[in-house]
Scaffold this active site. Structure first.
Site, PDB file in Angstrom:
ATOM      1  N   ASP A 106      37.336  46.394  42.539  1.00 22.13           N
ATOM      2  CA  ASP A 106      38.779  46.290  42.750  1.00 22.13           C
ATOM      3  C   ASP A 106      39.117  46.403  44.237  1.00 22.13           C
ATOM      4  O   ASP A 106      38.329  46.945  45.018  1.00 22.13           O
ATOM      5  CB  ASP A 106      39.502  47.418  42.008  1.00 22.13           C
TER       6      ASP A 106
HETATM    7  N1  URA Z   1      35.601  49.862  37.393  1.00 21.50           N
HETATM    8  C1  URA Z   1      36.846  49.857  37.916  1.00 21.50           C
HETATM    9  O1  URA Z   1      37.800  50.312  37.280  1.00 21.50           O
HETATM   10  N2  URA Z   1      37.014  49.304  39.116  1.00 21.50           N
HETATM   11  C2  URA Z   1      36.008  48.814  39.861  1.00 21.50           C
HETATM   12  O2  URA Z   1      36.229  48.366  40.979  1.00 21.50           O
HETATM   13  C3  URA Z   1      34.722  48.840  39.308  1.00 21.50           C
HETATM   14  C4  URA Z   1      34.532  49.373  38.071  1.00 21.50           C
END
Ligand code: URA
Length: 241
Positions: A106
């Site tokens: 993310d």
């Molecule tokens: N899980 C998440 O919620 N975000 C990420 O970036 C990776 C795994």
């Protein structure tokens, strides 16, 4: 295919455009197995022939495998009209390889991200059949308990009805209103870690990926920095030693 035209090979290696390469050949700066060449369309085998330009050996690399310590605020995509991407922050020398991120982190997640131009490798690491575990460090608002550890190991039921595979949750430290944990998952659902904690009524405040298969994030790599994986790091992803 390791057999290709010398001008294409040298151009792919960043020596210059095909026209520049032709000039270098005309100037007598290029040798193949110790012999000067005078044509830019000769075929060479990148596995067998040794190629020198101006006395410097040029090793052909078709694929590159990069490790980035992804900073917050950039997205795991190759291009975007509004957001800065992980490709935008790559040093120029890696941009010509047309790499892409293997999976997604993310925008506000930091840590270990692999970038490559090897589609088969990317596919394999993401395939559920290969069981490449991803390890995260997280700070979670709320108190994570042994009940959550057991729930994660049985498989969390997300609020959207999806059932996750068994995950490993380790409590590192319980602070006043929050908990530091390690979580390991073997799949990659969208926002998975955040959704798993949301299913237990908790919010992820900070998320950092620290492991990918047998590979761990090099803590010497500052956020935003990137370098090529070493051979042993590459092998460690699939635990091939
Ligand atoms: N899980 C998440 O919620 N975000 C990420 O970036 C990776 C795994």
């Amino acid at each position: 295919m390791p057999v290709m035209r010398i001008d294409k090979m040298l151009s792919n290696c960043g020596i210059g455009s095909r026209k520049n390469v032709k000039n270098l050949i005309n100037l007598g700066k290029v040798t193949v197995d110790g012999k000067l060449i005078n044509k830019s369309d000769i075929k060479i085998d990148t596995d067998k022939n040794s190629i020198f330009v101006d006395g410097k050996e040029i090793i052909y690399k078709k694929y590159v495998y990069l490790i980035m310590n992804k900073p917050s605020g950039v997205i795991s995509a190759t291009e975007d009209k509004e957001e800065k991407t992980v490709i935008d922050i790559l040093p120029e020398k890696y941009k010509k390889f047309n790499v892409f991120p293997v999976g997604r982190l993310d925008k506000n997640t930091v840590g270990l991200l692999i970038l490559t131009n090897d589609g088969e490798f990317a596919h394999n690491t993401l395939s559920p059949k290969k069981h490449v575990w991803k390890k995260y460090f997280a700070t979670v608002l709320g108190i994570v308990s042994e009940y959550d550890v057991e729930y994660f190991s049985k498989g969390v039921l997300l609020e959207n009805g999806e059932l996750c595979k068994s995950a490993k949750l380790e409590i590192v430290k319980v602070l006043e209103d929050r908990t530091n944990v390690f979580v390991e998952i073997s799949e990659g659902k969208f926002h998975q870690i955040k959704k798993m904690f949301a299913a237990t009524g908790k919010k992820v405040l900070y998320l950092k990926r620290v492991g990918f298969g047998g590979l761990t994030l090099d803590e010497k790599l500052a956020e935003g920095e990137v370098r090529e994986l070493t051979e042993s790091e590459f092998k460690s992803i699939f635990n091939i030693f």
